[in-house]
Motif scaffolding. Structure first.
Motif, mmCIF file in Angstrom:
data_model
loop_
_atom_site.group_PDB
_atom_site.id
_atom_site.type_symbol
_atom_site.label_atom_id
_atom_site.label_comp_id
_atom_site.label_asym_id
_atom_site.label_seq_id
_atom_site.Cartn_x
_atom_site.Cartn_y
_atom_site.Cartn_z
ATOM 1 N N PRO A 1 0.882 -1.129 -0.179
ATOM 2 C CA PRO A 1 0.161 -0.267 0.154
ATOM 3 C C PRO A 1 0.769 1.502 -0.109
ATOM 4 N N ASP A 2 1.945 1.323 0.516
ATOM 5 C CA ASP A 2 2.849 2.491 0.637
ATOM 6 C C ASP A 2 3.419 2.895 -0.585
ATOM 7 N N GLU A 3 3.816 1.861 -1.208
ATOM 8 C CA GLU A 3 4.394 1.956 -2.794
ATOM 9 C C GLU A 3 3.378 2.148 -3.667
ATOM 10 N N ALA A 4 2.044 1.842 -3.496
ATOM 11 C CA ALA A 4 0.906 2.111 -4.386
ATOM 12 C C ALA A 4 0.637 3.773 -4.187
ATOM 13 N N ALA A 5 0.664 3.944 -2.927
ATOM 14 C CA ALA A 5 0.445 5.547 -2.605
ATOM 15 C C ALA A 5 1.477 6.487 -3.219
ATOM 16 N N ASP A 6 2.786 5.964 -2.833
ATOM 17 C CA ASP A 6 3.958 6.896 -3.567
ATOM 18 C C ASP A 6 3.669 6.908 -4.967
ATOM 19 N N LEU A 7 3.310 5.758 -5.674
ATOM 20 C CA LEU A 7 3.329 5.757 -7.318
ATOM 21 C C LEU A 7 2.035 6.838 -7.689
ATOM 22 N N THR A 8 1.094 6.693 -6.921
ATOM 23 C CA THR A 8 -0.138 7.469 -7.063
ATOM 24 C C THR A 8 0.059 8.960 -7.086
ATOM 25 N N ALA B 1 -4.164 12.766 -20.316
ATOM 26 C CA ALA B 1 -5.407 11.977 -19.959
ATOM 27 C C ALA B 1 -5.208 10.803 -19.118
ATOM 28 N N THR B 2 -4.425 9.928 -19.654
ATOM 29 C CA THR B 2 -3.852 8.608 -19.301
ATOM 30 C C THR B 2 -3.308 8.762 -18.000
ATOM 31 N N LEU B 3 -2.433 9.810 -17.684
ATOM 32 C CA LEU B 3 -1.712 9.771 -16.303
ATOM 33 C C LEU B 3 -2.985 10.401 -15.355
ATOM 34 N N GLN B 4 -3.935 10.834 -15.843
ATOM 35 C CA GLN B 4 -5.051 11.461 -14.974
ATOM 36 C C GLN B 4 -5.840 10.156 -14.680
ATOM 37 N N GLN B 5 -6.082 9.396 -15.595
ATOM 38 C CA GLN B 5 -6.991 8.258 -15.486
ATOM 39 C C GLN B 5 -6.381 7.115 -14.528
ATOM 40 N N THR B 6 -5.178 6.942 -14.732
ATOM 41 C CA THR B 6 -4.372 5.930 -13.990
ATOM 42 C C THR B 6 -4.303 6.405 -12.600
ATOM 43 N N ALA B 7 -4.049 7.581 -12.253
ATOM 44 C CA ALA B 7 -3.996 8.244 -10.802
ATOM 45 C C ALA B 7 -5.278 7.680 -10.242
ATOM 46 N N LEU B 8 -6.395 8.355 -10.846
ATOM 47 C CA LEU B 8 -7.901 8.189 -10.485
ATOM 48 C C LEU B 8 -8.185 6.785 -10.199
ATOM 49 N N VAL B 9 -7.703 5.571 -10.897
ATOM 50 C CA VAL B 9 -8.104 4.216 -10.583
ATOM 51 C C VAL B 9 -7.266 3.745 -9.388
ATOM 52 N N LEU B 10 -5.864 4.275 -9.324
ATOM 53 C CA LEU B 10 -5.129 3.790 -8.224
ATOM 54 C C LEU B 10 -5.581 4.200 -7.084
ATOM 55 N N HIS B 11 -6.150 5.687 -7.018
ATOM 56 C CA HIS B 11 -6.789 6.148 -5.855
ATOM 57 C C HIS B 11 -8.046 5.350 -5.295
ATOM 58 N N ARG B 12 -8.787 5.081 -6.280
ATOM 59 C CA ARG B 12 -9.920 4.355 -6.027
ATOM 60 C C ARG B 12 -9.714 2.961 -5.422
ATOM 61 N N ARG B 13 -8.739 2.110 -6.134
ATOM 62 C CA ARG B 13 -8.305 1.026 -5.681
ATOM 63 C C ARG B 13 -7.862 0.991 -4.172
ATOM 64 N N LEU B 14 -6.702 1.945 -3.997
ATOM 65 C CA LEU B 14 -6.284 2.311 -2.527
ATOM 66 C C LEU B 14 -7.151 2.280 -1.364
ATOM 67 N N LYS B 15 -8.312 3.184 -1.892
ATOM 68 C CA LYS B 15 -9.548 3.515 -1.112
ATOM 69 C C LYS B 15 -10.204 2.379 -0.634
ATOM 70 N N GLN B 16 -10.563 1.406 -1.714
ATOM 71 C CA GLN B 16 -11.187 0.063 -1.453
ATOM 72 C C GLN B 16 -10.206 -0.813 -0.611
ATOM 73 N N ALA B 17 -8.885 -0.846 -0.701
ATOM 74 C CA ALA B 17 -8.377 -1.943 -0.037
ATOM 75 C C ALA B 17 -7.959 -1.306 1.159
ATOM 76 N N ASN B 18 -8.334 -0.017 1.446
ATOM 77 C CA ASN B 18 -8.101 0.430 3.149
ATOM 78 C C ASN B 18 -9.246 0.266 3.798
#
Length: 81
Positions: A16-23, A63-80
């Motif tokens: 989760p920390d690595e995913a948050a850093d990447l996001t 647009a791809t960067l924006q969408q990828t960041a949004l998806v990662l944000h959502r997945r991190l939120k769900q994982a937490n």
């Protein structure tokens, strides 16, 4: 250039920390590109202009960067949860 995995569908697991850093990194890059002045965007378009579609490629990258960041944000939120 980052090498692709040897096998198709090979999962890459981030803690989760690595995913948050990447996001956060994707957010920073997308924010900077979105706020970049015309000269910086023109430079990016020139850099991406392999087939004569540099401005479209630059817009697609943002647009791809924006969408990828949004998806990662959502997945991190769900994982937490």
């Amino acid at each position: 250039m980052i090498p692709t995995p040897m096998r198709a569908g090979f999962p890459v697991v981030l803690d989760p920390d690595e995913a948050a850093d990447l996001t956060h990194l994707l957010d920073l890059i997308e924010d900077w590109l979105s706020r970049a002045d015309d000269d910086a965007r023109a430079d990016l378009a020139d850099y991406l202009d392999g087939a004569g579609n540099g401005p479209l490629a630059a817009a697609g990258l943002i647009a791809t960067l924006q969408q990828t960041a949004l998806v990662l944000h959502r997945r991190l939120k769900q994982a937490n949860r």
